[in-house]
Enzyme design. Structure first.
Site, PDB file in Angstrom:
ATOM      1  CG  ASP A  42      -2.270   1.072   0.967  1.00  0.00           C
ATOM      2  OD1 ASP A  42      -2.200   1.495  -0.139  1.00  0.00           O
ATOM      3  OD2 ASP A  42      -2.914   1.287   1.944  1.00  0.00           O
ATOM      4  CG  HIS A  45      -1.660   6.401   3.333  1.00  0.00           C
ATOM      5  ND1 HIS A  45      -1.416   7.638   4.228  1.00  0.00           N
ATOM      6  CD2 HIS A  45      -3.011   6.200   3.636  1.00  0.00           C
ATOM      7  CE1 HIS A  45      -2.423   7.673   4.982  1.00  0.00           C
ATOM      8  NE2 HIS A  45      -3.430   6.779   4.742  1.00  0.00           N
ATOM      9  CE1 TYR A  90      -0.509   4.531   6.418  1.00  0.00           C
ATOM     10  CE2 TYR A  90      -0.876   6.810   7.297  1.00  0.00           C
ATOM     11  CZ  TYR A  90      -1.194   5.511   7.183  1.00  0.00           C
ATOM     12  OH  TYR A  90      -2.424   5.244   7.787  1.00  0.00           O
ATOM     13  NE  ARG A 162      -8.383  -0.706  12.851  1.00  0.00           N
ATOM     14  CZ  ARG A 162      -7.710  -0.105  11.868  1.00  0.00           C
ATOM     15  NH1 ARG A 162      -7.077   1.284  11.895  1.00  0.00           N
ATOM     16  NH2 ARG A 162      -7.594  -0.640  10.862  1.00  0.00           N
ATOM     17  CE1 TYR A 164      -8.138   4.384  10.317  1.00  0.00           C
ATOM     18  CE2 TYR A 164      -9.703   2.929   9.864  1.00  0.00           C
ATOM     19  CZ  TYR A 164      -8.694   3.259  10.030  1.00  0.00           C
ATOM     20  OH  TYR A 164      -7.587   2.214   9.509  1.00  0.00           O
ATOM     21  CG  ASP A 193      -7.230   4.873  14.176  1.00  0.00           C
ATOM     22  OD1 ASP A 193      -6.799   6.029  14.545  1.00  0.00           O
ATOM     23  OD2 ASP A 193      -6.608   3.833  13.647  1.00  0.00           O
ATOM     24  CD  GLU A 219      -6.011   1.477  17.373  1.00  0.00           C
ATOM     25  OE1 GLU A 219      -5.145   1.189  16.967  1.00  0.00           O
ATOM     26  OE2 GLU A 219      -7.200   1.019  16.824  1.00  0.00           O
ATOM     27  CG  HIS A 244      -0.181   3.132  14.397  1.00  0.00           C
ATOM     28  ND1 HIS A 244      -1.291   3.909  14.899  1.00  0.00           N
ATOM     29  CD2 HIS A 244      -0.917   1.993  13.721  1.00  0.00           C
ATOM     30  CE1 HIS A 244      -2.316   3.417  14.066  1.00  0.00           C
ATOM     31  NE2 HIS A 244      -2.226   2.374  13.522  1.00  0.00           N
ATOM     32  CB  THR A 295      -0.913  -0.184   5.847  1.00  0.00           C
ATOM     33  OG1 THR A 295      -1.132   0.957   5.110  1.00  0.00           O
ATOM     34  CG2 THR A 295      -0.324  -1.183   4.995  1.00  0.00           C
TER      35      THR A 295
END
Length: 389
Positions: A42, A45, A90, A162, A164, A193, A219, A244, A295
């Site tokens: 991925d 991003h 990222y 989860r 967002y 998140d 998160e 993370h 991801t």
């Protein structure tokens, strides 16, 4: 055993939302006829730049051809100097190192005739509880769309989600209210998140607003690398806090300031299985729990995370790897399997990662490069085909 060749293949895999995520398939050949496979997952991003795949292949060959694939620590040290940690979530250098490190583990495990989980220390579990992502609301009309996602995925066995949050708090609350009303105890919200979108005080206000609803943890409730703000949030929050791990310096600061309860560890964000094991061990020494992040990988990357999670003693929370369920296709003959909301670890009797590339499928999604095209920041954050007006 020596490395004789490396190949990189770019695929553009559409998500069910219409957004196309680009991934790089890694193949590493050895002089005994074996090939290890990995996935740089991925690349589509932020940060908004792309890599030259041909230049990348030239650099990797110069670093690894002729080396012993079992020298995994040495290879990681060399690649760490080529693609160093940058303290960014990222960071694409971590993606590169992850793909190579995964392929080395697959190759070495195949040479030994064992699974990657055995190479990582042996299995504690055969399956990993996972959650399905509900992507961020920007508009109120998206609430009904996301409730429909919950309804559909619950029928498939995914009972944990989860969410967002942080762009439209009214829509976030409307969604949670609908879930509670329609599904009750049949559905669990694992986490809210915030994805570093809000500074910690605003995230805390939102968390307090939502505490009437039943969720397990929070998160990324502070901007990236705001370790002090993360600590303030944790001390004032009613729920466990997760973040993370994207560099060892960052993890050190979070441990030093006691900023989190749970480390979200994913090979893609920390640079491979080798680094992920180190991060999990550091968390264990600090008395912290782990979950496996994502991801949204394809089956090669997800199999790698399944093997990692199977061997972690402090994997105490529901994890995130449901990437293959988000795409219209895959790149292997037999994609990873989910059962009753669990990711099944590929079988012990399958050497390496336990997945095999399918070149007919790969040919369908193969593209020439990692270039972007005309994509907005909102599309990158929400993984949607187009941004609503």
């Amino acid at each position: 055993m020596k490395i004789t060749d490396i190949r990189l293949t770019v695929v553009g895999m559409p998500r069910h939302t219409g957004f196309v995520s680009k991934h790089v398939i890694v193949e590493i050949d050895a002089d005994n006829g074996l090939t290890g496979i990995g996935e740089m997952s991925d690349f589509s991003h932020l940060p908004y730049y792309s890599l030259d795949i041909h230049d990348l292949l030239t650099v990797l060959k110069s670093a690894l051809l002729g080396t012993n694939p079992f020298d995994i620590s040495l290879s990681n040290k060399v690649l760490g100097s080529y693609y160093p940690e940058a303290m960014f979530y990222y960071e694409k250098g971590n993606f590169i190192r992850n793909g190579i490190d995964t392929a080395l583990h697959d190759l070495c495990a195949k040479a030994l005739g064992i699974s990657v989980s055995e190479l990582l220390g042996g299995r504690i579990r055969e399956k990993i509880k996972v959650c399905f992502p509900i992507f961020r609301h920007r508009f109120m009309e998206e609430v009904e769309e996301n409730v429909a996602v919950v309804r559909r995925r619950l029928a498939q066995g995914f009972d944990t989600f989860r969410l967002y949050v942080g762009k439209n708090l009214d829509a976030d609350e409307a969604f949670m209210d609908r879930v509670r009303t329609e599904f009750g105890s049949r559905v669990t919200i694992k986490s809210l998140d915030f994805s570093h979108l809000l500074e910690w005080k605003l995230a805390l206000q939102a968390a307090k607003r939502f505490r009437q609803y039943d969720f397990q943890l929070i998160e990324s409730p502070a901007v990236q690398n705001d370790f002090e703000g993360l600590r303030h949030f944790r001390l004032k929050a009613d729920h466990p806090v997760s973040e993370h791990v994207w560099s060892f310096r960052q993890q050190f600061e979070m441990i030093r300031q006691d900023s989190v309860d749970i480390f979200n560890i994913s090979p893609i964000f920390i640079g491979g299985l080798t680094s992920a094991r180190k991060a999990a061990a550091a968390a264990e020494v600090a008395g912290k729990s782990c979950l496996i992040g994502t991801t949204q990988e394809l089956s090669v990357g997800t199999a790698s995370m399944a093997h990692l999670g199977s061997a972690l003693v402090n994997l105490n929370y529901t994890s995130d790897p449901t990437g293959p369920e988000l795409y219209v296709g895959d790149i292997v003959k037999h994609p990873v399997q989910y059962q009753d909301g669990y990711l099944l670890v590929p079988g012990r009797d399958q050497p390496g990662l336990g997945v095999e590339l399918d070149w007919e499928r790969i040919g369908k999604y193969r593209v020439d490069d990692l270039s972007w095209g005309n994509i907005s920041v909102h599309q990158l954050q929400d993984r949607t085909a187009q941004t609503k007006a």
